[in-house]
Scaffold this active site. Structure first.
Site, PDB file in Angstrom:
ATOM      1  N   THR A 116       0.952  -1.247   0.063  1.00  0.00           N
ATOM      2  CA  THR A 116       0.077  -0.070  -0.044  1.00  0.00           C
ATOM      3  C   THR A 116       0.784   1.320  -0.023  1.00  0.00           C
ATOM      4  O   THR A 116       1.973   1.073   0.416  1.00  0.00           O
ATOM      5  CB  THR A 116      -0.756  -0.220   1.335  1.00  0.00           C
ATOM      6  N   THR A 117       0.242   2.450  -0.421  1.00  0.00           N
ATOM      7  CA  THR A 117       0.933   3.626  -0.036  1.00  0.00           C
ATOM      8  C   THR A 117       0.271   4.534   0.617  1.00  0.00           C
ATOM      9  O   THR A 117      -0.810   4.433   1.025  1.00  0.00           O
ATOM     10  CB  THR A 117       1.581   4.172  -1.264  1.00  0.00           C
TER      11      THR A 117
END
Length: 572
Positions: A363-364
């Site tokens: 994820t970011t």
């Protein structure tokens, strides 16, 4: 903070003009460019996220999902839910589970829920970003998306982080000619330092610049994605153009709790963070956390027990509120926390691995603030590493594989259902005092996200750490079966095992946290931790004082009644 020796690998940055913190330097630079050009925090957050779709293609994309916690300058909060959901034709029995017991109870025959067109859910990222910009942005959208277009068209140097992700996924990526052409040129994974140019995706972004989210949600990009998913074979998915056209983001109210005079705000279900961070803070509040000290046996044991209880309650009552009745008020109440103190054990007793849901750690996150008081904390993903691990021909789009987060067994809380969102651990959090925001933070990391956010908040409030220390400090995590501790806490292993924990020492727990602190004088402090390529871009300086000009050959006279001759006489 106790006697724990705390050192930091990175340094924070400060400024008063705005702040962008992202898990890739070029993502932070894109947001900074938009802030410096006159955009606000919403503009900069959207610019950073679009750029991250280019430079972190393993983590995030326009055909993914996520959450954005937005605080506007008027002090109001809202969460924009752009999470992916199951297509209209999705069924509880659409996958064949390979096992009924952990750890493989979420795996499906042929990996159909995780890999290829059959793994793709209805995406929400682009709709969320374009909707946020339309409502609260001030810069032209063409300016907001331009940094991403430039990075895709001109290319960028592959980082070691991206190199590792490509190598790890190479066998699956090689199955799809389109994504292999991009990431495995000549059959070999791209190496760090190589230049990655994404011409097709640059054209996709240019189309979005002209048409907005409609390009994907009903337009040419949507038609291309739906056509690629409808293979006609065993790998075919059920996502259609109608699904894409009908997607709608949700605006949700934040969940708040009080903790030692502070207010902590996070997202509501289907996110777990707002509910269970509040619950866990309530469980900690009667205890002298500061007195126990950071990194001590008693302090770590208490934190582990509190996290265990949070996951127990998450498993019993969590999900999409359209499908599951989540007892939010009860779980976040002080009375429930007082009642649950009896569940905290003096000696741990590891249980079998629980049958919980699956969440990818890939994820970011971005945290952004401007000088006017607008703040965005946003976590977005394509779920697994490189999502469904194929690219849509002619577009450069890498779709999500969100369907793997559903339980493939019918009749369960996490079973597949049309339109259903799965629970997420995303934790874009904000902490306030006396109505003023003090910190905003978030991170990637799947199931380890919200317990890591909890620990950072406790580090700030109870242990008096600096922002940089709070996000870099070693973490722990457990669901009750094993206690993960980071390497810096390894000296505590034997003591924790003596307290009944099955300890596993890990290189890291959760992903790279990034955060912003807000000073009373308007100074912003940005920080990113060592667990990712997190980078801080602080905007300092600013415009000239009103009325200032540059006169190279004369001194302006303060008396407007004196003419130019008098001014010359004054210099004689």
């Amino acid at each position: 903070m106790s006697g724990f020796a705390m050192s930091c690998e990175k340094a924070p940055a400060t400024g008063r003009g705005g702040m962008v913190v992202a898990n890739h330097p070029l993502g932070a630079a894109a947001g900074y460019e938009v802030l410096a050009g006159g955009g606000n925090a919403v503009d900069a957050a959207v610019a950073a996220l679009l750029a991250l779709c280019v430079v972190e293609p393993m983590m995030v994309g326009i055909a993914g999902g996520g959450l954005a916690h937005v605080r506007l300058a008027d002090g109001s909060h809202r969460v924009i839910d752009g999470l992916a959901h199951a297509p209209a034709a999705a069924r509880p029995d659409m996958y064949v589970p390979v096992s009924d017991v952990p750890p493989d109870h979420m795996e499906t025959l042929g990996r159909r829920s995780a890999l290829g067109p059959s793994a793709v859910a209805v995406p929400g990222n682009l709709a969320a970003w374009c909707g946020m910009h339309a409502r609260w942005g001030v810069a032209p959208f063409a300016d907001v998306i331009e940094p991403a277009i430039r990075l895709a068209a001109r290319g960028f140097a592959v980082t070691p982080y991206l190199e590792g992700a490509i190598a790890e996924s190479a066998a699956d990526l090689a199955r799809d000619a389109e994504i292999a052409r991009l990431l495995l040129p000549g059959g070999d994974p791209l190496r760090a330092g190589a230049r990655l140019v994404q011409g097709d995706f640059a054209e996709t972004l240019r189309l979005i610049a002209r048409e907005g989210a409609g390009a994907l949600h009903g337009g040419a990009l949507g038609r291309a994605l739906a056509a690629r998913v409808a293979t006609g074979g065993d790998d075919a998915g059920c996502l259609t153009l109608a699904d894409l056209s009908g997607y709608a983001t949700r605006e949700r109210a934040v969940i708040e709790t009080g903790y030692r005079g502070w207010r902590v705000a996070g997202p509501p279900p289907p996110a777990s963070s707002g509910v269970h961070v509040a619950e866990m803070l309530n469980l900690l509040e009667p205890h002298d956390v500061a007195g126990l000290g950071f990194g001590t046996e008693d302090g770590l044991h208490l934190m582990a027990e509190v996290i265990r209880l949070g996951f127990e309650d998450r498993r019993s009552a969590s999900g999409d509120p359209d499908f599951v009745d989540v007892p939010v008020a009860r779980l976040i109440s002080k009375a429930y926390a007082a009642q649950s103190q009896a569940r905290l054990r003096g000696i741990a007793a590891p249980a079998p691995r629980p049958r919980g849901g699956y969440e990818s750690a890939d994820t970011t996150h971005v945290t952004v603030a401007d000088r006017d008081g607008n703040v965005v904390s946003a976590t977005h993903t394509i779920n697994g590493l490189f999502g469904a691990r194929f690219a849509v021909p002619g577009t450069g789009i890498i779709p999500n594989n969100y369907m793997m987060n559903f339980d493939p067994h019918p009749g369960r809380a996490l079973s597949v259902a049309a339109g259903k969102r799965v629970p997420t651990s995303m934790a874009p959090m904000m902490v306030l005092r006396d109505g003023r925001i003090r910190w905003a933070l978030g991170l990637p990391g799947g199931l380890r996200i919200f317990p890591s956010a909890l620990q950072a908040i406790v580090n700030l409030i109870d242990h008096g750490m600096s922002l940089q220390q709070a996000i870099e400090a070693p973490r722990i995590w457990t669901e009750g079966h094993v206690l993960e501790i980071e390497q810096a806490l390894a000296p505590m292993r034997e003591r924790l095992e003596a307290r009944g924990h099955a300890v596993r020492v890990m290189p890291h727990v959760g992903g790279g946290m990034n955060a912003i602190g807000f000073g009373a004088d308007g100074t912003l402090e940005g920080a990113a931790c060592w667990r990712a390529d997190g980078t801080v871009a602080a905007l300092g300086g600013g415009r000239a004082r009103p009325g200032i000009r540059f006169w190279p050959d004369r001194t302006p006279d303060p008396d407007p009644d004196r003419g130019p001759d008098a001014a010359r006489e004054g210099r004689a």
